[in-house]
Write an enzyme that holds these catalytic residues in place. Sequence first.
Site, mmCIF file in Angstrom:
data_model
loop_
_atom_site.group_PDB
_atom_site.id
_atom_site.type_symbol
_atom_site.label_atom_id
_atom_site.label_comp_id
_atom_site.label_asym_id
_atom_site.label_seq_id
_atom_site.Cartn_x
_atom_site.Cartn_y
_atom_site.Cartn_z
ATOM 1 N N PHE A 219 -3.328 10.469 36.518
ATOM 2 C CA PHE A 219 -4.048 10.830 37.603
ATOM 3 C C PHE A 219 -5.234 11.801 36.885
ATOM 4 O O PHE A 219 -4.972 12.632 36.101
ATOM 5 C CB PHE A 219 -3.075 11.992 38.523
ATOM 6 C CG PHE A 219 -3.983 12.456 39.866
ATOM 7 C CD1 PHE A 219 -4.067 11.689 40.857
ATOM 8 C CD2 PHE A 219 -4.694 13.583 39.461
ATOM 9 C CE1 PHE A 219 -4.982 12.166 41.784
ATOM 10 C CE2 PHE A 219 -5.542 14.113 40.507
ATOM 11 C CZ PHE A 219 -5.589 13.110 41.517
ATOM 12 N N ASP A 328 -7.539 14.579 29.215
ATOM 13 C CA ASP A 328 -7.589 15.563 30.534
ATOM 14 C C ASP A 328 -6.529 16.720 30.737
ATOM 15 O O ASP A 328 -5.338 16.359 30.842
ATOM 16 C CB ASP A 328 -7.364 14.450 31.561
ATOM 17 C CG ASP A 328 -7.247 15.100 33.239
ATOM 18 O OD1 ASP A 328 -7.586 16.466 33.094
ATOM 19 O OD2 ASP A 328 -7.604 14.445 34.111
ATOM 20 N N LYS A 359 -8.447 23.982 37.281
ATOM 21 C CA LYS A 359 -7.201 24.399 38.134
ATOM 22 C C LYS A 359 -7.141 25.997 37.237
ATOM 23 O O LYS A 359 -7.805 26.735 37.491
ATOM 24 C CB LYS A 359 -6.005 23.643 37.406
ATOM 25 C CG LYS A 359 -5.811 22.395 38.360
ATOM 26 C CD LYS A 359 -4.484 21.876 38.224
ATOM 27 C CE LYS A 359 -4.262 20.457 39.076
ATOM 28 N NZ LYS A 359 -3.717 20.654 40.385
ATOM 29 N N THR A 383 -27.038 20.605 40.910
ATOM 30 C CA THR A 383 -27.484 21.628 41.165
ATOM 31 C C THR A 383 -26.816 22.903 40.472
ATOM 32 O O THR A 383 -27.399 23.747 40.157
ATOM 33 C CB THR A 383 -27.476 21.885 42.800
ATOM 34 O OG1 THR A 383 -28.289 20.624 43.290
ATOM 35 C CG2 THR A 383 -28.019 23.340 43.134
#
Lengths: 502, 502
Positions: A219, A328, A359, A383
């Site tokens: 995931f 990750d 997180k 941005t």
Amino acid sequence: MAIFSRSGVRLWSLLKKTSRLCYASQHTAVDSSQYVTAGCPEPNGPSLQTSVPGPESQRLIQELDKIQNTGSIQFFVDYAKSQGNYIADVDGNVMLDIFTQIASIPIGYNHPNLLDVMSQPENLSTFINRPALAVFPPKDWVQRLKSALLSVAPPGMHQVQTMACGACSIEHGQKAMFITYQRKKRGGMPPSQEELSSCLSNLKPGCPDLTVLSFSGAFHGRTMGALAVTHSKWIHKLDFPTPDWPMATFPKLKYPLHENERENMEIENRSLDEVRDKIEEYNRRGRPVVGCCIEPIQAEGGDNFASPRFFQELQKICKENEVVLLIDEVQTGCGSTGKFWAHEHFNLPESPDIVAFSKKMLTGGFYYKDDLRPKEAFRIFNTWVGDSSKVLLLEAVINTIKEYNLLDNVKDTGKYLKDGLHEMEKKFPHCVSNVRGLGTFCSVDFPDGLFRDNILNKLRSRGVHAGACGDRSMRFRPTLVFQKHHADIFMDAFEKTLQENQ
Amino acid sequence: MAIFSRSGVRLWSLLKKTSRLCYASQHTAVDSSQYVTAGCPEPNGPSLQTSVPGPESQRLIQELDKIQNTGSIQFFVDYAKSQGNYIADVDGNVMLDIFTQIASIPIGYNHPNLLDVMSQPENLSTFINRPALAVFPPKDWVQRLKSALLSVAPPGMHQVQTMACGACSIEHGQKAMFITYQRKKRGGMPPSQEELSSCLSNLKPGCPDLTVLSFSGAFHGRTMGALAVTHSKWIHKLDFPTPDWPMATFPKLKYPLHENERENMEIENRSLDEVRDKIEEYNRRGRPVVGCCIEPIQAEGGDNFASPRFFQELQKICKENEVVLLIDEVQTGCGSTGKFWAHEHFNLPESPDIVAFSKKMLTGGFYYKDDLRPKEAFRIFNTWVGDSSKVLLLEAVINTIKEYNLLDNVKDTGKYLKDGLHEMEKKFPHCVSNVRGLGTFCSVDFPDGLFRDNILNKLRSRGVHAGACGDRSMRFRPTLVFQKHHADIFMDAFEKTLQENQ
């Protein structure tokens, strides 16, 4: 990393005890607070007034359902009343929280050190004037990056890019892979006119057919590039057009590990062979594998661990094939395994090429090796590219981790928790299996998903709020200030629940 | 939408003037403040101490360059000292800001109404305990969604989903398209086992080959799905694998509009024909076009406008072909065109199917029609799905827009600004062309990019900080509290600059 040492504690954290008391008193909503956990006042245990979700949560769910799908809502929370490891809901229930907003609360609810940040008038402008950080950064930005993000950078990594969330950290990490691969391929030449024009229409050669390898059960996020390396559950994937990128099987180890060493090594070797095969196959098909995304522990996919040797071998394969290795650490980073980054458990001969986070880090982003730094401006850009107010809060989190030696706390509590889980496994062998974990990043399996869901519901009715992952696992994702007496509260509720359900 | 009416002003905004004064005084850093613009104290004009970037900005750029690519950094900002329409840099320069963090500051720097939000102790927990909003929302979440986002929803839209930024708003808007298309295709049947398992490996039929149509010159974001509908500049696109999705030509209108009506209609008709052809072509190839993404004004691509008739016809084509129409209001939304949403200028017979937002809205997200609401939980989902602290601030922004009738202000100032630009166009016909705009969302063209960049530099040395877009355009993206006297300051600097450069 010297983040254990007390000598690193900065003077200001001492100077501000006074203002803390003032703010803490406004937020000490649970009057019965007796404990102070790593500087944070806490209630003395869970207390329930209603079932969960209670009537007020149910009313609010009905209201919200007029505006959006509410199928994923568990209950409504009173965040002002939540404290430390305890989450308070809108019906007056106070639960020990070992799920912590899907593993994203680092040092507990309303920690005084975070309230401190808000009490400094000079910090307020950071919260109400969100900068375009890659064009008009705030004057303290370099200092904040150093004292927050770089102070905990994985060894050997000196470059960092902030982002808003985990998914876009993965997406832009992948872009760094693609840019670097094509730059090397051009051998120092500028892109051709054909590349510059064709890319505007999504066509080759400007948009080349590069691929990223990932693992079954992985995931990494829910935007198209992050989703292309995600394979955990259909609910994330069904109906969405997705590039055909190579997927290898993630090893599914057998527990207990010490009884299955040979078989587990074979399982991992088969997975590594598959990685080699997939790279070879996709390269041959003219769809070069330029990167590899992997979680150090597959979380959403069911808390699947692999051995340090597996990751060492994977890094070796990546280097041999000039594949960029992205680890990750969105769910595993920021200390919950007892090291700041989970991949530090693997003793890799050198750091991964990219390490993504979000997180508990409060800001998304990724560290990367010098080689992956884009040469042109605006290549890794948007941005906001993150939020300076989150980095300000992260600095307070990291100082708190140092101040209270929280990585040591995680190691101690994690061992205590895991010992307790092994005891439950022995006592209830037909219910609990596959106890595993690093630090407090622990999990157990149940016979099936229904059994698991029932256990989670029963735990909640005993005031313990836990989370699920995979098909039949319960995952522990407490804060870094979770301590042995919290583990006792959990274990007591767990044992009673198992006694009822065996 | 009754967002102009003063009757909507809530009592609290009046009750809190006192606390405002206290906070404003801490932040009134420019002592010479004489003006108060829509409740916000401001300096009486730009003032420069050094060239920009000055020595301190340059030093900080060098420092930051050790950590990341800094090619896009213009200068370092002192956000605490910036006020209203004025941005203060770290060298003591104060500039009139008509670029405003790439169009993302709604009511000026350090507006007292935003400082108010931070001064309420009951708001602090929202800033330090970030919820997983789709699982554990805060107790005031429904009320906040109603008083902030739904109070300004485009007519006919009652469903809203928050997200962290513009790109993921587009990505998840696209996912809503895909889910809805496949649900209709299944005709009420559940997905097949083959779909459920194949999607985990990125394969058909679970991951079908659906496409989304977009336009040349478009900009929708930088993650893979958002980038697939982006076509403005190679710097965003080069080297990244991207799905082959259909692209139609966005009309490039000729100015002045009233002299080119017939030709512009033909230009737009050719574009509409191309839309029909692309839909037909991709459908025939078994790659159905299920959605269409378009900006009401192409901003990043060069401030390209099309007529209301064009958008009405586009909506008609979409409806005839069951294509979901997503209007991307990330840069145009929140009032800068004089209506809250730019597409309200188009008099569409019904609302678009999806309207995405971010930037001035402070939170990302999208409104969608009931039909696009997913039936299952966790389909449009991630850990945070936005940030409740941004919605809290947005509520104060929207109340301020109402309190000071800021949409009227934008219309008045916009007309004044555009009249002035037309005057410059007449005075300097070899330099300035294609004056265009709605509200203060205005732009002009120069002979080429070099000329434009030179003008922007000269403007900055006169204390006016503006932005570029497209190949040779300057875009006006002031705050909603930009007034005629600010336009005068700009126009004075602009005229002097043009006189030097003609």
